[in-house]
Design a protein around this motif. Structure first.
Motif: not given
Length: 560
Positions: A65-71
């Protein structure tokens, strides 16, 4: 809402033989299903998917899964670790939160309040989630912040303070820095931590899967404080900086106790500290887990199943000799036999076994300890290492008088162990009579199962790399594809995850015993052993390449 048990039955994930046991109790009892996971009846992955189906929520595989840095930035690492959650994205103004237990309302409330967003939970496998938390919330950032704080504190003080003023204060930045350093190494599954003073900085390196990896360096100004703190934790003389010292310390990590062996070495820029992490929880005591091929396993098992004789494990430092010895000891130790070990130091502590720590200052050497324990009616003796003539002589005599002796020796291959013992001054006829089996081994990195790719090089290219494609004779399987490393987030983009052993098992037959008595060369003994079925280190490595366990480059790295 369907219970977890009903969902598992619906998907055919529960074996018939456990259904009666489960249905006799409360079918909604999650603890009963949890016990099935712990006992290996169902997998953690099946449990997680059942939970997702029960709550009618999506299931995600975090490694893909491409985890979002902003989250990630919206929720602190402390909350993530406390509730076992990880924010992985923001969709339609809602925070997507990966969780183990989607019914944990306290976690949902805490995350929602911290992020100031509404939360959409998804379910993840627990081991994947913990690995992702460790990966995305490493201690590096906090280490960098602490380093900056320590530099500023040092610059604000005109005179250099005594480092011992801070090293005993649990809240001091130096203490937190050292704790994070050790904690991150354990989390990264490192085997050693190297702290090396330089001219302008303090270099930190972790040995992971046998290869050193550079970590962010620390400023020179905190060198004395860090080293003093480590020496205090290991109960080492803090004032002595001119000679090498050894110590031991224990830390608590993830609810388990982990021992570290600490060694200091004076260098031109200050004291270098090396810490060996002795994490017993990662060591399997199953001989099958040692990656022995069937032929080698059978030969080795015949040797340690005998009531007497000597078994030697050889190889360089860090080749897994101790792990092999302890695993063998675990296989032979029973309540009806007396097992005594002599070690320097005692690395793994085992219940039901008498372990003796060598203490040269008190006159307790390998030789004197071995001489004493032979008067204590042992059946099996484990000797940490054979270093000199006296120790070798007593060990050989013990093997000849009805004891099973397990020990290590530093040689490059199995046949060299015979010539090494004769060079120590042991009579060749005694070596041939006492020695039953020699295992030489190396540790190679295991290919990451998630990202390994087929090796498409031609036969000519593989031959130029000295790869022997004709080693399937050593294995029952005959794969048509060999693999090479690629790299993914699961293996930190190295292409490898974990290690396996490459072995050379030599049984001392009558022919080899005759060569030993005749003082034959190591080359002659090697030739005879191979004619009688010994698989060389390289051939064993090629067999494991053919099985898709490791790569050609890795075998060439560890085997000459």
């Amino acid at each position: 809402m369907a219970t977890l048990t009903e969902i598992l039955i619906l998907h055919g994930l529960l074996p018939i033989e456990v259904l009666d046991t489960l249905m006799a109790g409360d079918p909604a009892d999650e603890g009963a299903v949890r016990r099935l996971v712990d006992s290996g009846v169902i997998t953690e992955l099946q449990f997680a998917k059942a939970r997702a189906a029960q709550a009618n929520l999506p299931f995600v595989e975090l490694l893909e899964y491409a985890v979002e840095a902003s989250a990630l930035a919206l929720v602190s690492p402390l909350i993530c670790r406390r509730h076992e959650v990880l924010p992985i994205g923001i969709v339609a103004g809602r925070l997507v939160l990966a969780m183990v237990d989607p019914g944990n309302v306290f976690a949902l409330d805490d995350v929602g309040e911290a992020a100031r967003l509404r939360v959409s939970p998804v379910v993840a496998e627990r081991s994947d989630l913990l690995a992702a938390i460790a990966r995305y919330h490493r201690a590096d950032d906090e280490l960098s912040n602490l380093t900056t704080t320590l530099e500023e504190e040092h610059d604000s003080i005109s005179s250099t303070p005594d480092p011992s003023d801070e090293v005993n204060d649990d809240g001091a930045p130096i203490v937190r820095f050292v704790n994070l350093l050790v904690s991150q190494a354990i989390q990264d599954k490192a085997s050693d931590i190297h702290i090396e003073p330089g001219e302008a900085s303090l270099r930190v390196r972790y040995r992971i899967d046998g290869v050193l990896h550079e970590m962010p360096s620390a400023p020179k100004s905190i060198q004395n404080g860090v080293i003093s703190r480590l020496k205090i934790m290991a109960d080492i003389d803090i004032a002595e900086r001119r000679k090498p010292q050894d110590g031991r310390m224990s830390v608590s990590h993830g609810g388990r106790k982990i021992d570290l062996r600490v060694a200091t070495l004076p260098t031109v820029w200050g004291e270098k500290v090396v810490m060996r992490i002795l994490d017993n929880s990662t060591t399997s005591m199953d001989l099958r887990a040692l990656s022995l091929l069937d032929h080698n396993y059978d030969d080795f098992k015949k040797a340690y199943s005998k009531p007497y004789g000597m078994i030697l494990v050889t190889g360089p430092t860090g080749s897994g000799k101790s792990t092999t010895l302890y695993t063998t000891l675990h296989s032979v130790a029973r309540a009806e036999i007396n097992v005594i070990t002599v070690e320097d130091p005692v690395e793994y502590r085992m219940a039901g076994i008498n372990q003796v720590q060598v203490n040269p200052k008190a006159g307790l050497t390998f030789a004197s300890a071995l001489r004493s324990i032979l008067r204590c009616d042992p059946d099996v003796v484990l000797l940490g290492e054979i270093r000199d003539h006296e120790t070798a002589q007593i060990a050989i005599e013990a093997a000849l008088t009805g004891h099973l002796v397990l020990s290590t020796l530093h040689t490059n291959n199995a046949p060299s162990a015979i010539t090494r013992l004769t060079e120590m001054g042991i009579e060749p006829f005694l070596v041939g009579s006492a020695l039953d089996c020699v295992v030489a081994q190396r540790l190679a990195r295991r290919l990451c199962d998630r990202c390994k790719v087929p090796d498409t090089r031609s036969i000519d290219e593989l031959t130029s790399l000295r790869f022997d494609a004709n080693v399937e004779r050593f294995t029952h399987a005959r794969p048509t594809v060999i693999y090479k490393a690629a790299g993914c987030i699961n293996c930190s983009h190295t292409g490898y995850r974990g290690r396996l052993a490459v072995h050379e098992v030599m049984t001392v037959t009558e022919e080899i015993e005759r060569l030993c008595v005749a003082r034959a060369s190591s080359a002659a003994i090697t030739l005879a052993a191979r004619e009688q079925g010994m698989i060389s280190l390289r051939d064993d490595g090629w067999a494991k390449v053919r099985l898709g366990l490791t790569s050609i480059e890795e075998i060439l790295r560890v085997v000459a």
